[in-house]
Design an enzyme around this catalytic site. Structure first.
Site, PDB file in Angstrom:
ATOM      1  CE  LYS A 163      40.558  61.365  24.474  1.00 10.47           C
ATOM      2  NZ  LYS A 163      41.812  60.994  25.104  1.00 10.47           N
ATOM      3  CE  LYS A 220      45.392  67.557  29.247  1.00  8.33           C
ATOM      4  NZ  LYS A 220      45.836  66.169  29.245  1.00  8.33           N
ATOM      5  CE  LYS A 270      36.501  66.463  28.810  1.00  9.13           C
ATOM      6  NZ  LYS A 270      37.373  65.464  29.085  1.00  9.13           N
TER       7      LYS A 270
END
Ligand code: TYM
Length: 325
Positions: free
Chosen positions: A110, A195, A192
């Site tokens: 992140k 969202k 993966k």
């Protein structure tokens, strides 16, 4: 057993969240003492839109209820309403080495994505997650593969606290499903499903039949034409088979037999039909609850008062152990 888990009200809740996490919660809820949280304090560690946050929180609660979480059996609440989460997070900050936080895979990923805006909250995120888990003396934490490392850190923090201040916390353990703990992107099946990526990479739980058909139809498949599970050589088809298997409760072997000799297009069409059948109730229930928002408010308020009682008991023990009371 005490179970605790949660989902952030950020981005679009997708099939990976549902199949790997929410669906297993349903089995757990029949025999255990479950707490399902909407973790809004985690969602604000990356840039977000304040005016949308309350709507997103209710959307996640709606998904829990639509999926089958029963608020009369399980506690459903919003993290930020129970202030003990931040109090415990602060105290756990004082016994967690910075190095443990810096080596977390999700922090590295992140922070690489938002180099200019890496806040201390993003680094300390796993401590807040440890507080969520430890406040409720949790034994089992059902999560997807990407959260396993955070649950292991929570266990280590609990162990360290107990060794330093005396037996206070139950040591939690992650529970991860064997196949499907990492549902992959529809367009890049080596990454993966997330969202925050583009909508075509995932199936959202409120997608319409048209969106589902389009996304599955254009999902990446692999060279060759067999419907065979082989994640190394056929990551696209293997991901679709995993999704199909979890949705239908059929084994991957059974599906390989069922689709032997059929082409990708026929397989994708059947998968689209199954997804439409399974996801239609989410859209229906969403509009029902949107027409009556007081239902969700009441459930979350009741859940918060139940959660608070447990959290306060733990905090009393923690304050005594640390010499703060
Ligand atoms: P979050 O909101 O990112 O994701 C919610 C859950 O969904 C899982 N998940 C996936 N599983 C399979 N395939 C995927 N592609 C996929 N993407 C996400 C995640 O592993 C997660 O279990 N930090 C947590 C929220 C949290 C929490 C907690 C969880 C905060 N406190 C305490 C358990 C206990 C998170 O960001 O999840």
């Amino acid at each position: 057993m005490r179970i605790f888990s949660g989902i952030q009200p950020s981005g679009e809740i997708h099939l990976g969240n549902y199949l790997a996490v929410i669906k297993p919660w349903l089995d757990l809820q029949t025999k255990n003492d479950c707490i399902f949280c909407v973790v809004d304090w985690h969602a604000i560690t990356v840039p977000y839109e304040p005016k949308n946050l309350q709507r997103k929180i209710k959307e996640v609660a709606t998904i829990y209820l639509t999926a089958g979480i029963n608020p009369e059996k399980s506690i459903v609440f919003t993290q930020s309403v129970v202030k003990e989460h931040t109090e415990l997070a602060w105290l756990l900050n004082t016994i967690t080495p910075i190095g443990d936080l810096q080596r977390m895979t999700q922090f590295k990923e992140k922070s690489a994505k938002q180099i200019k805006n890496v806040c201390a909250g993003l680094l300390n995120y796993p401590i807040l997650m440890a507080a969520d888990i430890l406040l409720y003396q949790t034994e089992i934490v059902p999560v997807g593969q990407d959260q396993k490392q955070h649950v292991e850190l929570a266990r280590e923090i609990a162990r360290r606290f107990n060794a330093k201040f005396g037996e206070t916390f139950t040591l939690p353990q992650a529970q991860i499903i064997k196949i499907g703990a990492k549902i992959m992107s529809l367009t890049e099946p080596n990454k993966k499903m997330s969202k925050s990526d583009k909508p075509e990479t995932r199936i959202g739980l409120f997608d319409t039949p048209e969106q589902i058909k389009k996304k599955i139809g254009s999902s990446t498949t692999d060279s060759g034409k067999e419907i065979k599970y082989n994640p190394a050589e056929k990551p696209g088809v293997s991901n679709l088979l995993t999704i199909y298997s979890l949705l239908s409760d059929k084994t991957i072997k059974d599906l390989e037999n069922e689709f032997a000799g059929q082409n990708y297009q026929a397989f994708k069409q059947k998968l689209s039909e199954l997804l439409i059948e399974k996801l239609t109730p989410f859209r229906d229930k969403k509009s029902e609850l949107e027409n009556n928002p007081a239902i969700i408010d009441k459930i979350l308020a009741h859940g918060a008062s139940q959660a608070e009682k447990i959290a306060q008991q733990t905090m009393k023990k923690v304050r005594v152990a640390m010499g703060l009371l």
